[in-house]
Design a protein around this motif. Structure first.
Motif, mmCIF file in Angstrom:
data_model
loop_
_atom_site.group_PDB
_atom_site.id
_atom_site.type_symbol
_atom_site.label_atom_id
_atom_site.label_comp_id
_atom_site.label_asym_id
_atom_site.label_seq_id
_atom_site.Cartn_x
_atom_site.Cartn_y
_atom_site.Cartn_z
ATOM 1 N N SER A 125 109.100 42.673 70.830
ATOM 2 C CA SER A 125 109.550 42.249 69.580
ATOM 3 C C SER A 125 110.593 43.331 69.145
ATOM 4 O O SER A 125 111.510 42.780 68.418
ATOM 5 C CB SER A 125 108.518 42.665 68.388
ATOM 6 O OG SER A 125 107.405 41.585 68.697
ATOM 7 N N LEU A 126 110.485 44.459 69.342
ATOM 8 C CA LEU A 126 111.698 45.658 69.123
ATOM 9 C C LEU A 126 112.956 45.333 70.124
ATOM 10 O O LEU A 126 114.127 45.402 69.671
ATOM 11 C CB LEU A 126 111.128 47.070 69.477
ATOM 12 C CG LEU A 126 110.223 47.470 68.451
ATOM 13 C CD1 LEU A 126 109.607 48.720 68.842
ATOM 14 C CD2 LEU A 126 110.863 47.606 67.088
ATOM 15 N N ALA A 127 112.718 44.905 71.435
ATOM 16 C CA ALA A 127 113.815 44.362 72.164
ATOM 17 C C ALA A 127 114.509 43.252 71.674
ATOM 18 O O ALA A 127 115.820 43.135 71.543
ATOM 19 C CB ALA A 127 113.124 43.944 73.445
ATOM 20 N N SER A 128 113.782 42.185 71.061
ATOM 21 C CA SER A 128 114.480 41.048 70.354
ATOM 22 C C SER A 128 115.184 41.341 69.208
ATOM 23 O O SER A 128 116.071 40.775 68.940
ATOM 24 C CB SER A 128 113.392 39.996 70.266
ATOM 25 O OG SER A 128 113.935 38.740 69.525
ATOM 26 N N ALA A 164 109.129 43.602 81.250
ATOM 27 C CA ALA A 164 109.303 44.851 80.462
ATOM 28 C C ALA A 164 110.535 45.724 81.442
ATOM 29 O O ALA A 164 111.359 46.391 80.614
ATOM 30 C CB ALA A 164 108.284 45.786 80.222
ATOM 31 N N PHE A 165 110.344 45.839 82.590
ATOM 32 C CA PHE A 165 111.162 46.733 83.343
ATOM 33 C C PHE A 165 112.536 46.246 83.462
ATOM 34 O O PHE A 165 113.547 46.920 83.343
ATOM 35 C CB PHE A 165 110.618 46.781 84.917
ATOM 36 C CG PHE A 165 111.472 47.089 86.036
ATOM 37 C CD1 PHE A 165 111.776 48.761 86.039
ATOM 38 C CD2 PHE A 165 112.396 46.462 86.654
ATOM 39 C CE1 PHE A 165 112.548 49.308 86.726
ATOM 40 C CE2 PHE A 165 113.238 47.129 87.470
ATOM 41 C CZ PHE A 165 113.280 48.357 87.752
ATOM 42 N N PHE A 166 112.936 44.921 83.677
ATOM 43 C CA PHE A 166 114.049 44.355 83.345
ATOM 44 C C PHE A 166 114.777 44.460 82.035
ATOM 45 O O PHE A 166 116.170 44.305 81.823
ATOM 46 C CB PHE A 166 114.239 42.804 84.074
ATOM 47 C CG PHE A 166 113.938 42.718 85.630
ATOM 48 C CD1 PHE A 166 114.959 43.251 86.488
ATOM 49 C CD2 PHE A 166 112.893 42.488 86.204
ATOM 50 C CE1 PHE A 166 115.009 43.251 87.854
ATOM 51 C CE2 PHE A 166 112.746 42.553 87.760
ATOM 52 C CZ PHE A 166 113.730 42.955 88.421
ATOM 53 N N THR A 167 113.790 44.354 80.895
ATOM 54 C CA THR A 167 114.239 44.460 79.778
ATOM 55 C C THR A 167 114.945 45.900 79.500
ATOM 56 O O THR A 167 115.934 46.070 78.924
ATOM 57 C CB THR A 167 113.279 44.152 78.715
ATOM 58 O OG1 THR A 167 112.753 42.779 78.878
ATOM 59 C CG2 THR A 167 113.649 44.406 76.984
ATOM 60 N N LEU A 168 114.230 46.808 79.958
ATOM 61 C CA LEU A 168 114.877 48.057 79.931
ATOM 62 C C LEU A 168 115.952 48.289 80.874
ATOM 63 O O LEU A 168 117.009 49.006 80.211
ATOM 64 C CB LEU A 168 113.761 49.296 80.379
ATOM 65 C CG LEU A 168 113.870 50.648 80.461
ATOM 66 C CD1 LEU A 168 114.208 51.243 79.016
ATOM 67 C CD2 LEU A 168 112.758 51.500 81.035
#
Length: 501
Positions: A386-389, A463-467
């Motif tokens: 949610s925070l990434a979005s 999550a890894f690729f989002t980071l």
């Protein structure tokens, strides 16, 4: 842009052939669900490995990584031509990765599992074809090919008004596709009459003198692409489709199918009709800003979590379209990067909502709450994505959005200032969703279990690729430099936007 020599080994054909072979296997052994599950996973992993191999290669001096060209329908002037540059490479990587996730989140599907997995693989083949085809007839066939599996994914494995949503999705996208087909045929005939060479090859058609027909042909292409994006007011099919679609269907819709519309604009509409493209930038910016704010407001009003995320996708696509309208190198690269970022973050949110519904039996905010105490691992992932979005610095969406905003400020400061205000709206609806799902009063009912190991590994990969995209976006931006620069030089977008870099 000229294409380099064809590769000795047909890597791009292999990318298309693997999911088609997997589709055939699942249909042939449809009575054995376990074999189909593992075959689908093995197929999508193989496609991912080949995609990563492509990523590790170096492009030629003309910007193309791989090119394949074969005879197909000589009497019609159609060829089986596939090509991969930095833009299509990023989309192929995203497709390959998200289809692995789609198979994993569908692992325990009990309703016609073999048919479900075969449709997911067929959809992957169609998506890869859209991102690789440079013959317009071949591109159109893959474009239509995507419709079939998604129609059945929504209509068979959806819930609620699934038939209504599937038919609405089909009619909207088919109507746009038919207008694009008319424009393709018109361009094909016009080029043939001028040169005597009847062809669907993209590079040849770029030299066509469309004259007074250019705005009409451009409109035919753009409507077909903008329906798929989708822009307001052509967007109403998307929330309905997302609301009823299964988890894998929503992941593919948000993560991949919406990106085909933007890709089509970049690959075909802008290069084929540069004058009309340059003249349309202000109108495209208006559509982008209207979609950004209108969809954000609609998202804030939703009580269904999945419908809220669906409207958030339309809002994010508004930022991407603004990057195209800005006409600067920085904004274009940011828009393309944001397509990948949005595919990861929003795809993860749809996967989480699918897991949430399996545990709670509902997606209504009024019937959720208190999940943080009962399912802390699930809650952590939900908060993270949610925070990434939302665009938290250090995570995926921020890297793409900041490039779009910076590039837009270079050429159109007012557009950039208005777009930045959209971040406030995004904060409002995302924080409302997080508050309603994770905290608040726990409604009565059975205990809510936390993630299984398979669900946890699936979300951990996302999550890894989002980071990675958040802290090292240059890894994926570098392949975009040459194709974006070529696009700007081959069209009038840069001059129309004010000549900023």
């Amino acid at each position: 842009m000229t294409m380099g020599d064809a590769t000795t080994f047909p890597v791009l054909s292999l990318l298309l052939g693997l999911p088609l072979l997997g589709t055939g296997f699942c249909l042939l052994f449809r009575r054995n669900a376990d074999e189909c599950r593992w075959a689908s996973l093995a197929t999508t992993l193989a496609v991912l490995v080949v995609s990563v191999w492509c990523f590790l290669q170096s492009p030629g001096p003309d910007g193309w990584y791989l090119v394949e060209d074969y005879r197909w329908i000589p009497w019609l002037g159609a060829r089986f031509t596939l090509a991969m540059d930095g833009i299509s490479l990023l989309m192929v990587l995203l497709t390959a990765f998200l289809q692995v996730i789609a198979v994993l989140i569908s692992w325990h599907q009990k309703k016609h599992p073999a048919l479900l997995f075969s449709l997911l693989l067929l959809l992957e083949a169609g998506l890869l074809g859209v991102f690789l085809a440079t013959d317009l007839l071949l591109f159109y066939l893959f474009w239509e090919m995507m419709l079939i599996p998604m129609f059945f994914l929504i209509g068979v494995w959806g819930h609620g008004r699934r038939v209504y949503a599937a038919v609405k999705f089909f009619l909207f996208t088919l109507a746009g596709s038919l207008l694009m087909l008319v424009a393709i045929i018109g361009l094909y005939l016009l080029h043939g009459r001028q040169t005597g060479d009847y062809t669907f090859a993209l590079e040849a058609l770029k030299a066509t003198n469309c004259g007074a027909l250019e705005p009409w042909l451009y409109a035919g292409f753009m409507i077909g692409f903008l329906v798929k994006v989708p822009v307001v007011p052509l967007h109403t099919w998307l929330p309905d489709a997302h609301t009823v679609a299964p988890g894998a269907g929503s992941l593919d819709l948000a993560g991949l199918l919406l990106k085909t519309g933007v890709f089509g604009i970049l690959r075909f509409a802008f290069p084929l009709f540069p004058a009309s493209a340059a003249a349309s930038l202000p109108a495209l910016a208006v559509l982008a800003l209207v979609g950004l704010f209108y969809a954000a407001w609609c998202a804030y009003l939703q009580e269904d979590v999945k419908r809220l995320i669906a409207y958030s996708s339309i809002s994010h696509l508004g930022v991407i379209l603004l990057g195209l309208a800005a006409g600067s190198r920085l904004a274009l690269e940011g828009a393309i990067l944001l397509m990948a970022c949005h595919g990861l973050t929003t795809g993860a949110l749809f996967a989480l909502v699918s897991m949430l519904r399996r545990r709670t039996g509902t997606r209504e905010l009024a019937k959720l709450g208190g999940l943080w105490k009962e399912a802390p691992i699930f809650s952590w992932f939900f908060l993270y994505f949610s925070l990434a979005s939302l665009g938290l610095p250090g995570l995926a969406n921020f890297s793409g959005e900041i490039l779009v905003f910076a590039g837009t400020f270079q050429t159109r400061p007012l557009w950039g200032a208005l777009a930045v205000l959209g971040v406030v709206f995004a904060a409002a609806y995302m924080l409302r969703m997080v508050q309603g799902v994770l905290w608040g009063k726990r409604p009565p009912g059975r205990p809510w279990v936390d993630l299984t190991w398979r669900e946890g590994l699936t979300l951990a990969a996302l999550a890894f690729f989002t980071l990675w995209l958040g802290v090292q976006p240059g890894t994926f931006i570098e392949p975009l430099h040459l194709p974006v620069q070529t696009l700007l030089e081959g069209t009038r977008l840069l001059a129309a936007a004010g000549g900023a870099p």
